[in-house]
Design an enzyme around this catalytic site. Structure first.
Site, PDB file in Angstrom:
ATOM      1  N   TYR A  89       1.028  -1.305  -0.149  1.00 34.58           N
ATOM      2  CA  TYR A  89       0.095  -0.252   0.058  1.00 34.58           C
ATOM      3  C   TYR A  89       0.915   1.149  -0.047  1.00 34.58           C
ATOM      4  CZ  TYR A  89      -3.232   3.623   1.793  1.00 34.58           C
ATOM      5  OH  TYR A  89      -3.934   4.737   1.927  1.00 34.58           O
ATOM      6  N   HIS A  90       0.612   2.181  -0.840  1.00 36.44           N
ATOM      7  CA  HIS A  90       1.401   3.353  -0.912  1.00 36.44           C
ATOM      8  C   HIS A  90       0.630   4.388  -0.264  1.00 36.44           C
ATOM      9  CE1 HIS A  90       3.827   6.610  -2.768  1.00 36.44           C
ATOM     10  NE2 HIS A  90       4.344   5.693  -3.589  1.00 36.44           N
ATOM     11  N   GLY A  91       1.490   4.978   0.770  1.00 35.24           N
ATOM     12  CA  GLY A  91       0.949   6.145   1.764  1.00 35.24           C
ATOM     13  C   GLY A  91       1.125   7.524   0.890  1.00 35.24           C
ATOM     14  N   GLU A 162      -2.554   6.185  -5.598  1.00 38.97           N
ATOM     15  CA  GLU A 162      -3.132   5.993  -4.494  1.00 38.97           C
ATOM     16  C   GLU A 162      -2.475   6.937  -3.332  1.00 38.97           C
ATOM     17  OE1 GLU A 162      -3.614   1.688  -3.351  1.00 38.97           O
ATOM     18  OE2 GLU A 162      -1.707   2.042  -2.518  1.00 38.97           O
TER      19      GLU A 162
END
Length: 307
Positions: A89-91, A162
């Site tokens: 998951y890309h913050g 994202e």
């Protein structure tokens, strides 16, 4: 004057930590350039010749990770000994991913190659840093070569989109991305999910606006800056690998990656259309308060009982 001073102070509070991170990144590149010049290095940036300076840089980043975010890494035992594809998951900014790279190298002396968006390679003054840390554009050919050579290769299917448009609900924004599955099947390697707890509480983006969404879709450039930088607790979790299956199509593998509950074995899976969570989303559901809560994330820095 007072209003102007307050405005400047607010801007500094919101953006000083992200700007500090940018400064450290460029400082790292300067250290590499000095090392290269002093030792007259002409070797391949991915070769072991660079390991001593990689270790020094990894220690610096790991020290920052420990001090500012109390960083923890869990599930390293789930990484295969050989090649594999990490999907994460890309913050708002991938600072947690930099922490992961640093600790992985310190613990395992292992280099994970990172697929980055094309705009990263347009940033001035970072060429050597990208080469030495194994950041690649992520073409099919490059990924296959890296996997063939035994490297781990990491990719965030959501990427910059994202980073910009997900929020404290931790919604995955993958669209129709399936290149990672095609490469995994062709290279015959497993896919490993990864996620960092509280990454959106540490750094956030301003609420999505149609103008900024249209601007990004037309230019593919991240014009919206991240803000925050609070010293919340960061824990990166590496999930169970999804093994290579020669009898599966690309579409079915994407469906499994986007439909695999964290605690269910592959051979027990029912029809994928009935599954609700993704491999990465299941890690989020298991370890993250949704919607994210900044105060809770800060208090977790003092949670000594949790392992």
């Amino acid at each position: 004057v007072i209003i102007g001073s307050l405005t400047i102070s607010a801007i500094l509070v919101f953006f000083i930590v992200p700007l500090t991170i940018v400064f450290f990144i460029y400082l790292t590149n300067i250290l590499l350039l000095m090392y290269k010049r002093n030792n007259e290095l002409k070797a391949d940036p991915l070769s072991d010749v660079w390991n001593s300076v990689r270790k020094t840089i990894a220690r610096l980043w790991d020290t920052y990770a420990r001090i500012w975010h109390g960083y923890e890494l869990h599930g390293v035992e789930n990484l295969p000994e050989g090649p594999g594809i990490l999907v994460y998951y890309h913050g708002a900014i991938p600072i947690d991913y930099l922490y992961f790279l640093a600790r992985l190298f310190l613990w395992k002396k292992r280099l994970c190659l990172s697929v980055a968006d094309h705009f990263v390679f347009r940033l001035p003054g970072l060429k050597l840093l990208l080469e030495v840390t194994g950041v690649i554009p992520g073409t099919r050919e490059e990924c296959l070569v890296a996997l063939k050579n035994g490297y781990l290769v990491s990719i965030s299917p959501g990427g910059v989109r994202e980073a910009l448009f997900s929020d404290e609900s931790y919604q995955l924004i993958w669209g129709n991305r399936k290149g990672f599955a095609q490469v995994a099947l062709e290279a015959k390697v497993p896919i490993i999910p990864m996620y960092t707890q509280n990454v959106r509480e540490g750094y956030r983006m301003f609420k999505e606006r149609r103008f900024f969404r249209q601007l990004y879709e037309s230019t593919r450039l991240p014009f919206t800056p991240p803000y925050g930088g609070l010293p919340v607790k960061f824990r990166t979790y590496i999930g169970k690998p999804i093994p290579y299956d020669p009898n599966i199509t690309t579409e079915e593998l994407v469906e499994k990656v986007s439909s695999l509950p964290y605690n269910i074995e592959l051979h027990t899976l029912p029809s994928t259309k009935y599954l609700k969570s993704t491999a990465v989303q299941a890690l989020i559901s298991k370890h993250q308060t949704i919607p994210g809560n900044i105060w809770k994330a800060l208090l977790e820095r003092f949670d000594k009982c949790r392992k």
